[in-house]
Motif scaffolding. Sequence first.
Motif, mmCIF file in Angstrom:
data_model
loop_
_atom_site.group_PDB
_atom_site.id
_atom_site.type_symbol
_atom_site.label_atom_id
_atom_site.label_comp_id
_atom_site.label_asym_id
_atom_site.label_seq_id
_atom_site.Cartn_x
_atom_site.Cartn_y
_atom_site.Cartn_z
ATOM 1 N N ARG A 1 -120.748 9.522 -91.676
ATOM 2 C CA ARG A 1 -119.661 8.627 -92.097
ATOM 3 C C ARG A 1 -120.209 7.267 -92.544
ATOM 4 O O ARG A 1 -119.788 6.709 -93.557
ATOM 5 C CB ARG A 1 -118.674 8.465 -90.941
ATOM 6 N N ALA A 2 -121.160 6.763 -91.787
ATOM 7 C CA ALA A 2 -121.742 5.450 -92.109
ATOM 8 C C ALA A 2 -122.429 5.489 -93.482
ATOM 9 O O ALA A 2 -122.295 4.563 -94.282
ATOM 10 C CB ALA A 2 -122.724 5.031 -91.023
ATOM 11 N N GLU B 1 -120.866 10.431 -86.927
ATOM 12 C CA GLU B 1 -120.942 8.980 -87.095
ATOM 13 C C GLU B 1 -121.956 8.559 -88.174
ATOM 14 O O GLU B 1 -121.674 7.690 -89.002
ATOM 15 C CB GLU B 1 -121.350 8.392 -85.750
ATOM 16 N N VAL B 2 -123.109 9.176 -88.160
ATOM 17 C CA VAL B 2 -124.167 8.793 -89.107
ATOM 18 C C VAL B 2 -123.760 9.171 -90.534
ATOM 19 O O VAL B 2 -123.914 8.387 -91.479
ATOM 20 C CB VAL B 2 -125.515 9.454 -88.729
ATOM 21 N N PHE C 1 -115.748 -1.349 -91.496
ATOM 22 C CA PHE C 1 -115.082 -0.052 -91.338
ATOM 23 C C PHE C 1 -115.778 0.777 -90.255
ATOM 24 O O PHE C 1 -115.130 1.385 -89.398
ATOM 25 C CB PHE C 1 -115.151 0.737 -92.655
ATOM 26 N N HIS C 2 -117.081 0.812 -90.341
ATOM 27 C CA HIS C 2 -117.865 1.590 -89.386
ATOM 28 C C HIS C 2 -117.617 1.113 -87.948
ATOM 29 O O HIS C 2 -117.409 1.937 -87.046
ATOM 30 C CB HIS C 2 -119.350 1.464 -89.736
ATOM 31 N N ALA D 1 -118.329 -1.900 -95.558
ATOM 32 C CA ALA D 1 -118.703 -0.623 -94.944
ATOM 33 C C ALA D 1 -119.028 -0.843 -93.473
ATOM 34 O O ALA D 1 -118.620 -0.060 -92.598
ATOM 35 C CB ALA D 1 -119.911 -0.024 -95.671
ATOM 36 N N ALA D 2 -119.750 -1.920 -93.166
ATOM 37 C CA ALA D 2 -120.106 -2.220 -91.776
ATOM 38 C C ALA D 2 -118.854 -2.445 -90.929
ATOM 39 O O ALA D 2 -118.738 -1.937 -89.807
ATOM 40 C CB ALA D 2 -121.006 -3.454 -91.738
ATOM 41 N N LYS E 1 -116.118 3.436 -85.067
ATOM 42 C CA LYS E 1 -116.963 3.771 -83.913
ATOM 43 C C LYS E 1 -116.383 3.229 -82.608
ATOM 44 O O LYS E 1 -116.495 3.868 -81.569
ATOM 45 C CB LYS E 1 -118.370 3.217 -84.154
ATOM 46 N N LEU F 1 -119.774 5.462 -96.174
ATOM 47 C CA LEU F 1 -119.176 4.129 -96.313
ATOM 48 C C LEU F 1 -120.091 3.206 -97.109
ATOM 49 O O LEU F 1 -119.664 2.476 -97.997
ATOM 50 C CB LEU F 1 -118.912 3.525 -94.923
ATOM 51 N N VAL G 1 -129.013 3.374 -88.711
ATOM 52 C CA VAL G 1 -128.275 3.470 -89.972
ATOM 53 C C VAL G 1 -128.068 2.096 -90.603
ATOM 54 O O VAL G 1 -127.404 1.231 -90.033
ATOM 55 C CB VAL G 1 -126.896 4.125 -89.732
ATOM 56 N N PRO G 2 -128.619 1.888 -91.797
ATOM 57 C CA PRO G 2 -128.357 0.614 -92.477
ATOM 58 C C PRO G 2 -126.932 0.575 -93.015
ATOM 59 O O PRO G 2 -126.454 1.553 -93.591
ATOM 60 C CB PRO G 2 -129.384 0.605 -93.618
ATOM 61 N N LEU G 3 -126.261 -0.532 -92.778
ATOM 62 C CA LEU G 3 -124.901 -0.726 -93.297
ATOM 63 C C LEU G 3 -124.852 -2.120 -93.895
ATOM 64 O O LEU G 3 -124.309 -3.055 -93.302
ATOM 65 C CB LEU G 3 -123.881 -0.585 -92.169
#
Lengths: 224, 224
Positions: free
Chosen positions: A96-97, A93-94, B75-76, B72-73, B80, A100, B65-67
Amino acid sequence: MAKDMTLLWGSGSPPCWRIMIALEEKNLQGYNQKLLSFEKGEHKSKEVMEINPRGQLPAFKCGDVPLNESCAACFHLECKYKTQGTKLIPDCEVGRAQILQRVFEVNALVEKSSSVIYYNWMVPEGERHDSAIKRNKEALTAEVKLWEGYLQKTSGGFLAGKNFSLADVIVFPAIAYLYRFGLSEERYPKLTEYYKNLMNRPSIKATWPPTWKETPGQDILKDI
Amino acid sequence: MAKDMTLLWGSGSPPCWRIMIALEEKNLQGYNQKLLSFEKGEHKSKEVMEINPRGQLPAFKCGDVPLNESCAACFHLECKYKTQGTKLIPDCEVGRAQILQRVFEVNALVEKSSSVIYYNWMVPEGERHDSAIKRNKEALTAEVKLWEGYLQKTSGGFLAGKNFSLADVIVFPAIAYLYRFGLSEERYPKLTEYYKNLMNRPSIKATWPPTWKETPGQDILKDI
Protein backbone atom coordinates in the motif's frame (compact mmCIF):
# COMPACT_ATOMS: atom_id res chain seq x y z
CA MET A 1 -25.09 0.57 -9.19
CA ALA A 2 -23.15 2.89 -11.47
CA LYS A 3 -26.31 4.71 -12.52
CA ASP A 4 -25.87 7.34 -9.82
CA MET A 5 -22.52 8.40 -11.27
CA THR A 6 -21.96 11.03 -13.94
CA LEU A 7 -18.75 11.61 -15.83
CA LEU A 8 -18.23 14.49 -18.23
CA TRP A 9 -14.96 13.85 -20.00
CA GLY A 10 -12.61 14.85 -22.79
CA SER A 11 -10.84 12.42 -25.11
CA GLY A 12 -7.13 11.99 -24.42
CA SER A 13 -7.14 13.74 -21.06
CA PRO A 14 -5.17 11.55 -18.62
CA PRO A 15 -7.25 12.66 -15.60
CA CYS A 16 -10.49 11.68 -17.37
CA TRP A 17 -8.99 8.43 -18.54
CA ARG A 18 -7.94 7.45 -15.01
CA ILE A 19 -11.49 7.56 -13.75
CA MET A 20 -12.70 5.54 -16.73
CA ILE A 21 -10.08 2.83 -16.10
CA ALA A 22 -10.97 2.71 -12.41
CA LEU A 23 -14.67 2.37 -13.23
CA GLU A 24 -13.93 -0.52 -15.60
CA GLU A 25 -11.67 -2.26 -13.08
CA LYS A 26 -14.34 -2.00 -10.40
CA ASN A 27 -17.01 -3.39 -12.79
CA LEU A 28 -18.91 -0.13 -12.73
CA GLN A 29 -19.95 0.04 -16.35
CA GLY A 30 -23.21 1.77 -17.19
CA TYR A 31 -22.49 5.12 -15.56
CA ASN A 32 -23.85 8.28 -17.15
CA GLN A 33 -21.22 9.80 -19.35
CA LYS A 34 -20.80 12.49 -21.96
CA LEU A 35 -17.83 13.17 -24.19
CA LEU A 36 -17.18 16.90 -24.46
CA SER A 37 -14.85 18.84 -26.73
CA PHE A 38 -11.96 20.88 -25.35
CA GLU A 39 -11.59 22.49 -28.78
CA LYS A 40 -15.15 23.80 -28.67
CA GLY A 41 -14.60 25.06 -25.11
CA GLU A 42 -17.27 22.74 -23.74
CA HIS A 43 -15.26 22.29 -20.52
CA LYS A 44 -16.35 25.84 -19.65
CA SER A 45 -20.03 25.06 -20.23
CA LYS A 46 -22.71 25.43 -17.58
CA GLU A 47 -23.17 21.68 -17.15
CA VAL A 48 -19.46 21.28 -16.34
CA MET A 49 -19.27 24.33 -14.07
CA GLU A 50 -22.19 23.01 -12.03
CA ILE A 51 -20.15 19.96 -11.08
CA ASN A 52 -16.63 21.34 -11.40
CA PRO A 53 -16.33 25.07 -10.58
CA ARG A 54 -12.80 25.08 -12.00
CA GLY A 55 -14.28 24.54 -15.48
CA GLN A 56 -12.09 21.52 -16.12
CA LEU A 57 -12.65 17.95 -17.23
CA PRO A 58 -13.26 15.50 -15.72
CA ALA A 59 -16.38 16.69 -14.01
CA PHE A 60 -17.37 13.63 -11.99
CA LYS A 61 -20.15 13.13 -9.53
CA CYS A 62 -20.78 10.06 -7.43
CA GLY A 63 -24.29 10.41 -6.07
CA ASP A 64 -24.40 14.04 -4.95
CA VAL A 65 -20.69 14.25 -4.18
CA PRO A 66 -18.46 15.96 -6.74
CA LEU A 67 -15.10 14.23 -7.14
CA ASN A 68 -13.42 16.22 -9.85
CA GLU A 69 -9.87 15.51 -8.81
CA SER A 70 -9.26 12.33 -10.76
CA CYS A 71 -7.02 10.69 -8.14
CA ALA A 72 -9.58 11.46 -5.43
CA ALA A 73 -12.26 9.84 -7.61
CA CYS A 74 -10.15 6.70 -8.10
CA PHE A 75 -9.42 6.43 -4.36
CA HIS A 76 -13.09 6.90 -3.61
CA LEU A 77 -14.16 4.16 -6.03
CA GLU A 78 -11.65 1.76 -4.52
CA CYS A 79 -12.78 2.54 -0.94
CA LYS A 80 -16.49 2.35 -1.78
CA TYR A 81 -16.28 -0.82 -3.89
CA LYS A 82 -13.46 -2.48 -2.01
CA THR A 83 -14.61 -6.04 -2.60
CA GLN A 84 -15.87 -5.53 -6.16
CA GLY A 85 -13.75 -6.03 -9.29
CA THR A 86 -9.98 -5.65 -9.14
CA LYS A 87 -8.52 -4.95 -5.70
CA LEU A 88 -6.56 -1.78 -6.42
CA ILE A 89 -5.07 -1.22 -2.95
CA PRO A 90 -3.78 -4.34 -1.19
CA ASP A 91 -4.15 -4.90 2.54
CA CYS A 92 -0.40 -5.43 2.82
CA GLU A 93 1.13 -2.37 4.46
CA VAL A 94 4.31 -2.24 2.37
CA GLY A 95 2.45 -2.73 -0.90
CA ARG A 96 0.00 0.00 0.00
CA ALA A 97 2.80 2.40 0.90
CA GLN A 98 4.54 1.83 -2.45
CA ILE A 99 1.31 2.46 -4.31
CA LEU A 100 0.66 5.67 -2.37
CA GLN A 101 4.16 6.92 -3.11
CA ARG A 102 3.78 6.37 -6.89
CA VAL A 103 0.24 7.80 -6.97
CA PHE A 104 1.36 11.12 -5.54
CA GLU A 105 4.59 11.16 -7.52
CA VAL A 106 2.60 11.29 -10.77
CA ASN A 107 2.21 15.04 -10.28
CA ALA A 108 5.88 15.60 -11.03
CA LEU A 109 5.58 13.60 -14.26
CA VAL A 110 2.44 15.40 -15.37
CA GLU A 111 3.80 18.84 -14.55
CA LYS A 112 7.05 18.25 -16.41
CA SER A 113 5.30 16.69 -19.44
CA SER A 114 2.88 19.60 -19.65
CA SER A 115 5.65 22.19 -19.47
CA VAL A 116 7.08 20.73 -22.68
CA ILE A 117 3.95 19.60 -24.55
CA TYR A 118 1.94 22.75 -23.83
CA TYR A 119 4.73 25.31 -23.84
CA ASN A 120 3.36 27.27 -26.79
CA TRP A 121 -0.15 27.03 -25.47
CA MET A 122 0.76 28.16 -21.95
CA VAL A 123 3.36 30.80 -22.76
CA PRO A 124 2.38 33.80 -24.93
CA GLU A 125 4.59 34.37 -27.97
CA GLY A 126 6.48 37.36 -26.63
CA GLU A 127 7.49 35.46 -23.49
CA ARG A 128 8.93 32.34 -25.11
CA HIS A 129 12.62 31.51 -24.73
CA ASP A 130 14.68 28.71 -26.25
CA SER A 131 16.55 28.48 -22.95
CA ALA A 132 13.29 27.74 -21.12
CA ILE A 133 12.29 25.08 -23.66
CA LYS A 134 15.72 23.47 -23.23
CA ARG A 135 15.45 23.54 -19.43
CA ASN A 136 11.93 22.09 -19.50
CA LYS A 137 13.05 19.28 -21.80
CA GLU A 138 16.01 18.47 -19.55
CA ALA A 139 13.74 18.33 -16.51
CA LEU A 140 11.32 16.01 -18.33
CA THR A 141 14.16 13.76 -19.51
CA ALA A 142 15.42 13.36 -15.92
CA GLU A 143 11.88 12.61 -14.78
CA VAL A 144 11.25 9.97 -17.47
CA LYS A 145 14.57 8.32 -16.58
CA LEU A 146 13.43 8.09 -12.98
CA TRP A 147 10.28 6.19 -14.00
CA GLU A 148 12.30 3.97 -16.35
CA GLY A 149 14.45 3.20 -13.29
CA TYR A 150 11.42 2.36 -11.14
CA LEU A 151 10.28 -0.14 -13.75
CA GLN A 152 13.76 -1.66 -13.96
CA LYS A 153 13.52 -2.41 -10.24
CA THR A 154 10.04 -3.95 -10.20
CA SER A 155 9.65 -7.56 -11.14
CA GLY A 156 5.97 -8.09 -11.87
CA GLY A 157 5.57 -5.73 -14.80
CA PHE A 158 3.49 -3.26 -12.83
CA LEU A 159 4.44 0.00 -11.18
CA ALA A 160 4.12 -1.11 -7.59
CA GLY A 161 4.68 -4.79 -7.09
CA LYS A 162 3.37 -7.85 -8.83
CA ASN A 163 -0.22 -6.83 -9.35
CA PHE A 164 -2.07 -4.17 -11.26
CA SER A 165 -2.92 -1.48 -8.71
CA LEU A 166 -4.17 2.05 -8.17
CA ALA A 167 -0.66 3.22 -9.12
CA ASP A 168 -1.16 1.81 -12.62
CA VAL A 169 -4.68 3.23 -12.93
CA ILE A 170 -3.32 6.67 -12.14
CA VAL A 171 0.11 6.66 -13.79
CA PHE A 172 -0.56 4.65 -16.99
CA PRO A 173 -2.52 7.43 -18.76
CA ALA A 174 0.33 9.88 -18.05
CA ILE A 175 2.82 7.44 -19.57
CA ALA A 176 0.63 6.68 -22.60
CA TYR A 177 0.45 10.44 -23.10
CA LEU A 178 4.24 10.61 -23.47
CA TYR A 179 4.13 8.10 -26.33
CA ARG A 180 1.20 9.87 -27.95
CA PHE A 181 3.44 12.95 -28.08
CA GLY A 182 6.40 11.14 -29.56
CA LEU A 183 8.52 9.64 -26.76
CA SER A 184 11.15 7.30 -28.19
CA GLU A 185 10.23 3.63 -27.80
CA GLU A 186 13.90 2.62 -28.04
CA ARG A 187 15.33 4.98 -25.44
CA TYR A 188 13.18 3.76 -22.56
CA PRO A 189 12.83 -0.02 -22.99
CA LYS A 190 11.17 -0.79 -19.65
CA LEU A 191 8.70 2.04 -19.95
CA THR A 192 7.87 0.95 -23.50
CA GLU A 193 7.40 -2.66 -22.40
CA TYR A 194 5.09 -1.48 -19.62
CA TYR A 195 3.16 0.72 -22.04
CA LYS A 196 2.73 -2.01 -24.63
CA ASN A 197 1.73 -4.66 -22.12
CA LEU A 198 -0.86 -2.53 -20.42
CA MET A 199 -2.41 -1.16 -23.58
CA ASN A 200 -3.98 -4.58 -24.10
CA ARG A 201 -5.51 -4.79 -20.63
CA PRO A 202 -9.30 -4.90 -21.07
CA SER A 203 -10.03 -1.84 -18.88
CA ILE A 204 -7.49 0.21 -20.80
CA LYS A 205 -8.48 -1.07 -24.24
CA ALA A 206 -12.14 -0.34 -23.52
CA THR A 207 -11.38 3.26 -22.57
CA TRP A 208 -8.64 4.12 -25.10
CA PRO A 209 -9.14 7.78 -26.13
CA PRO A 210 -11.34 7.76 -29.25
CA THR A 211 -9.50 10.69 -30.83
CA TRP A 212 -6.22 8.78 -30.52
CA LYS A 213 -7.66 6.03 -32.70
CA GLU A 214 -8.71 8.50 -35.36
CA THR A 215 -5.79 10.91 -35.59
CA PRO A 216 -1.98 10.53 -35.62
CA GLY A 217 0.11 11.55 -32.61
CA GLN A 218 2.73 14.30 -32.50
CA ASP A 219 6.49 14.28 -32.20
CA ILE A 220 7.06 17.05 -29.64
CA LEU A 221 8.85 14.65 -27.28
CA LYS A 222 11.02 12.91 -29.87
CA ASP A 223 14.29 14.21 -28.37
CA ILE A 224 13.40 13.55 -24.72
CA MET B 1 6.40 2.70 17.87
CA ALA B 2 7.63 5.78 16.05
CA LYS B 3 11.26 4.75 16.50
CA ASP B 4 11.32 2.98 13.15
CA MET B 5 10.51 6.21 11.34
CA THR B 6 12.99 8.77 10.06
CA LEU B 7 12.16 12.25 8.85
CA LEU B 8 14.71 14.57 7.28
CA TRP B 9 13.05 17.95 6.98
CA GLY B 10 13.46 21.63 6.19
CA SER B 11 11.90 24.44 8.20
CA GLY B 12 8.95 26.16 6.53
CA SER B 13 8.46 23.55 3.82
CA PRO B 14 4.72 22.74 3.67
CA PRO B 15 5.33 19.12 2.57
CA CYS B 16 7.63 18.50 5.55
CA TRP B 17 5.23 20.23 7.89
CA ARG B 18 2.32 18.03 6.76
CA ILE B 19 4.07 14.88 7.84
CA MET B 20 4.99 16.42 11.20
CA ILE B 21 1.38 17.43 11.86
CA ALA B 22 0.15 13.94 10.91
CA LEU B 23 2.71 12.32 13.23
CA GLU B 24 1.56 14.54 16.12
CA GLU B 25 -2.11 13.87 15.44
CA LYS B 26 -1.49 10.12 15.41
CA ASN B 27 0.48 10.31 18.71
CA LEU B 28 3.66 9.23 16.97
CA GLN B 29 6.12 11.48 18.75
CA GLY B 30 9.65 10.23 19.26
CA TYR B 31 10.47 9.51 15.62
CA ASN B 32 14.02 10.04 14.38
CA GLN B 33 14.27 13.45 12.82
CA LYS B 34 16.86 15.88 11.56
CA LEU B 35 16.42 19.48 10.52
CA LEU B 36 18.40 20.24 7.36
CA SER B 37 19.13 23.53 5.65
CA PHE B 38 17.88 24.26 2.12
CA GLU B 39 20.23 27.29 2.05
CA LYS B 40 23.26 25.08 2.62
CA GLY B 41 22.02 22.65 -0.05
CA GLU B 42 21.68 19.85 2.49
CA HIS B 43 18.62 18.50 0.62
CA LYS B 44 21.08 17.29 -2.01
CA SER B 45 23.23 15.48 0.56
CA LYS B 46 23.95 11.76 0.46
CA GLU B 47 21.76 10.99 3.46
CA VAL B 48 18.77 12.59 1.75
CA MET B 49 19.45 11.04 -1.67
CA GLU B 50 19.56 7.59 -0.07
CA ILE B 51 15.95 7.95 1.02
CA ASN B 52 14.68 10.40 -1.60
CA PRO B 53 16.38 10.07 -5.02
CA ARG B 54 14.78 13.36 -6.09
CA GLY B 55 17.00 15.19 -3.60
CA GLN B 56 14.08 16.91 -1.98
CA LEU B 57 12.77 17.33 1.54
CA PRO B 58 10.97 15.67 3.18
CA ALA B 59 12.90 12.44 3.01
CA PHE B 60 10.73 10.12 5.09
CA LYS B 61 11.06 6.46 5.81
CA CYS B 62 8.61 4.29 7.69
CA GLY B 63 10.45 1.08 8.51
CA ASP B 64 12.21 0.29 5.24
CA VAL B 65 9.61 1.94 3.05
CA PRO B 66 10.40 5.39 1.67
CA LEU B 67 7.38 7.69 1.64
CA ASN B 68 8.78 10.95 0.34
CA GLU B 69 5.58 12.24 -1.16
CA SER B 70 4.16 14.04 1.84
CA CYS B 71 0.52 13.29 1.05
CA ALA B 72 1.36 9.61 0.57
CA ALA B 73 3.09 9.63 3.96
CA CYS B 74 0.05 11.18 5.65
CA PHE B 75 -2.31 8.67 4.05
CA HIS B 76 -0.03 5.85 5.09
CA LEU B 77 0.12 7.00 8.70
CA GLU B 78 -3.66 7.25 8.84
CA CYS B 79 -4.12 3.76 7.33
CA LYS B 80 -1.46 2.16 9.54
CA TYR B 81 -2.56 3.83 12.79
CA LYS B 82 -6.26 4.00 12.04
CA THR B 83 -7.41 3.62 15.64
CA GLN B 84 -4.64 5.70 17.24
CA GLY B 85 -4.85 9.44 17.90
CA THR B 86 -7.10 11.64 15.76
CA LYS B 87 -9.22 9.84 13.18
CA LEU B 88 -8.20 11.72 10.03
CA ILE B 89 -10.43 9.91 7.52
CA PRO B 90 -13.98 9.18 8.69
CA ASP B 91 -15.82 5.98 7.83
CA CYS B 92 -18.66 8.03 6.39
CA GLU B 93 -18.54 7.80 2.62
CA VAL B 94 -19.54 11.39 1.87
CA GLY B 95 -17.12 12.81 4.42
CA ARG B 96 -14.29 10.72 3.03
CA ALA B 97 -15.04 11.80 -0.53
CA GLN B 98 -14.97 15.48 0.44
CA ILE B 99 -11.64 15.01 2.17
CA LEU B 100 -10.16 13.20 -0.82
CA GLN B 101 -11.29 15.97 -3.14
CA ARG B 102 -9.63 18.71 -1.02
CA VAL B 103 -6.46 16.67 -0.48
CA PHE B 104 -5.81 16.35 -4.21
CA GLU B 105 -6.95 19.89 -4.94
CA VAL B 106 -4.08 21.25 -2.85
CA ASN B 107 -1.75 20.77 -5.83
CA ALA B 108 -3.41 23.63 -7.68
CA LEU B 109 -2.96 25.92 -4.67
CA VAL B 110 0.69 24.95 -4.19
CA GLU B 111 1.53 25.27 -7.88
CA LYS B 112 -0.05 28.70 -8.19
CA SER B 113 1.53 29.96 -4.93
CA SER B 114 4.96 28.76 -6.02
CA SER B 115 4.68 30.41 -9.43
CA VAL B 116 4.36 33.77 -7.67
CA ILE B 117 6.55 33.30 -4.57
CA TYR B 118 9.43 31.62 -6.41
CA TYR B 119 9.19 33.43 -9.74
CA ASN B 120 12.65 35.01 -9.50
CA TRP B 121 14.14 31.80 -8.19
CA MET B 122 12.59 29.61 -10.91
CA VAL B 123 12.92 31.95 -13.89
CA PRO B 124 16.39 33.16 -14.95
CA GLU B 125 16.74 36.95 -15.19
CA GLY B 126 16.73 37.17 -18.99
CA GLU B 127 13.45 35.21 -19.20
CA ARG B 128 11.39 37.25 -16.77
CA HIS B 129 8.34 39.19 -17.97
CA ASP B 130 6.02 41.54 -16.11
CA SER B 131 3.14 40.06 -18.10
CA ALA B 132 3.93 36.59 -16.73
CA ILE B 133 4.12 37.90 -13.15
CA LYS B 134 0.76 39.59 -13.63
CA ARG B 135 -0.80 36.42 -15.07
CA ASN B 136 0.59 34.25 -12.27
CA LYS B 137 -0.77 36.67 -9.65
CA GLU B 138 -4.20 36.66 -11.27
CA ALA B 139 -4.25 32.86 -11.30
CA LEU B 140 -3.27 32.74 -7.64
CA THR B 141 -5.91 35.32 -6.71
CA ALA B 142 -8.63 33.23 -8.40
CA GLU B 143 -7.35 30.12 -6.60
CA VAL B 144 -7.31 31.79 -3.16
CA LYS B 145 -10.85 33.05 -3.76
CA LEU B 146 -11.94 29.49 -4.48
CA TRP B 147 -10.62 28.28 -1.10
CA GLU B 148 -12.18 31.30 0.66
CA GLY B 149 -15.44 30.16 -0.96
CA TYR B 150 -15.01 26.58 0.27
CA LEU B 151 -14.60 27.85 3.82
CA GLN B 152 -17.66 30.10 3.48
CA LYS B 153 -19.69 26.99 2.70
CA THR B 154 -18.42 24.77 5.55
CA SER B 155 -19.94 25.13 8.95
CA GLY B 156 -17.55 23.43 11.35
CA GLY B 157 -14.49 25.62 10.86
CA PHE B 158 -12.56 22.87 9.07
CA LEU B 159 -11.94 22.27 5.39
CA ALA B 160 -14.10 19.20 5.00
CA GLY B 161 -16.93 18.99 7.45
CA LYS B 162 -17.14 19.45 11.19
CA ASN B 163 -13.98 17.71 12.25
CA PHE B 164 -10.28 18.19 11.76
CA SER B 165 -9.28 15.77 9.02
CA LEU B 166 -6.58 14.71 6.60
CA ALA B 167 -7.67 17.65 4.41
CA ASP B 168 -6.58 20.06 7.16
CA VAL B 169 -3.31 18.21 7.78
CA ILE B 170 -2.46 18.55 4.11
CA VAL B 171 -3.90 21.94 3.18
CA PHE B 172 -3.20 23.99 6.34
CA PRO B 173 0.57 24.31 5.77
CA ALA B 174 -0.08 25.57 2.22
CA ILE B 175 -2.47 28.20 3.60
CA ALA B 176 -0.12 29.24 6.42
CA TYR B 177 2.52 29.66 3.72
CA LEU B 178 0.37 32.27 1.97
CA TYR B 179 0.24 34.37 5.15
CA ARG B 180 3.96 33.93 5.75
CA PHE B 181 4.44 35.52 2.33
CA GLY B 182 2.13 38.44 2.97
CA LEU B 183 -1.44 37.45 2.05
CA SER B 184 -3.90 40.11 3.25
CA GLU B 185 -5.72 39.09 6.42
CA GLU B 186 -8.58 41.49 5.62
CA ARG B 187 -9.26 40.39 2.05
CA TYR B 188 -9.97 36.74 2.88
CA PRO B 189 -11.86 36.74 6.19
CA LYS B 190 -12.82 33.05 6.26
CA LEU B 191 -9.37 31.87 5.28
CA THR B 192 -7.85 34.15 7.94
CA GLU B 193 -10.25 32.85 10.57
CA TYR B 194 -9.35 29.29 9.62
CA TYR B 195 -5.64 30.09 9.74
CA LYS B 196 -5.85 31.81 13.12
CA ASN B 197 -7.97 29.09 14.69
CA LEU B 198 -5.80 26.24 13.53
CA MET B 199 -2.49 27.86 14.42
CA ASN B 200 -3.34 27.17 18.06
CA ARG B 201 -4.10 23.49 17.55
CA PRO B 202 -1.53 21.52 19.59
CA SER B 203 -0.22 19.47 16.64
CA ILE B 204 0.30 22.62 14.60
CA LYS B 205 1.75 24.70 17.44
CA ALA B 206 4.22 21.92 18.28
CA THR B 207 5.47 21.75 14.70
CA TRP B 208 5.42 25.46 13.75
CA PRO B 209 8.44 26.11 11.48
CA PRO B 210 11.30 27.22 13.76
CA THR B 211 12.63 29.72 11.22
CA TRP B 212 9.22 31.41 11.10
CA LYS B 213 9.48 32.15 14.80
CA GLU B 214 12.90 33.72 14.39
CA THR B 215 12.61 35.76 11.21
CA PRO B 216 9.95 38.08 9.75
CA GLY B 217 7.84 37.02 6.78
CA GLN B 218 7.81 38.66 3.35
CA ASP B 219 5.22 40.70 1.49
CA ILE B 220 5.37 39.12 -1.99
CA LEU B 221 1.65 38.25 -1.85
CA LYS B 222 0.40 41.57 -0.46
CA ASP B 223 -1.61 42.43 -3.59
CA ILE B 224 -3.13 38.97 -4.11
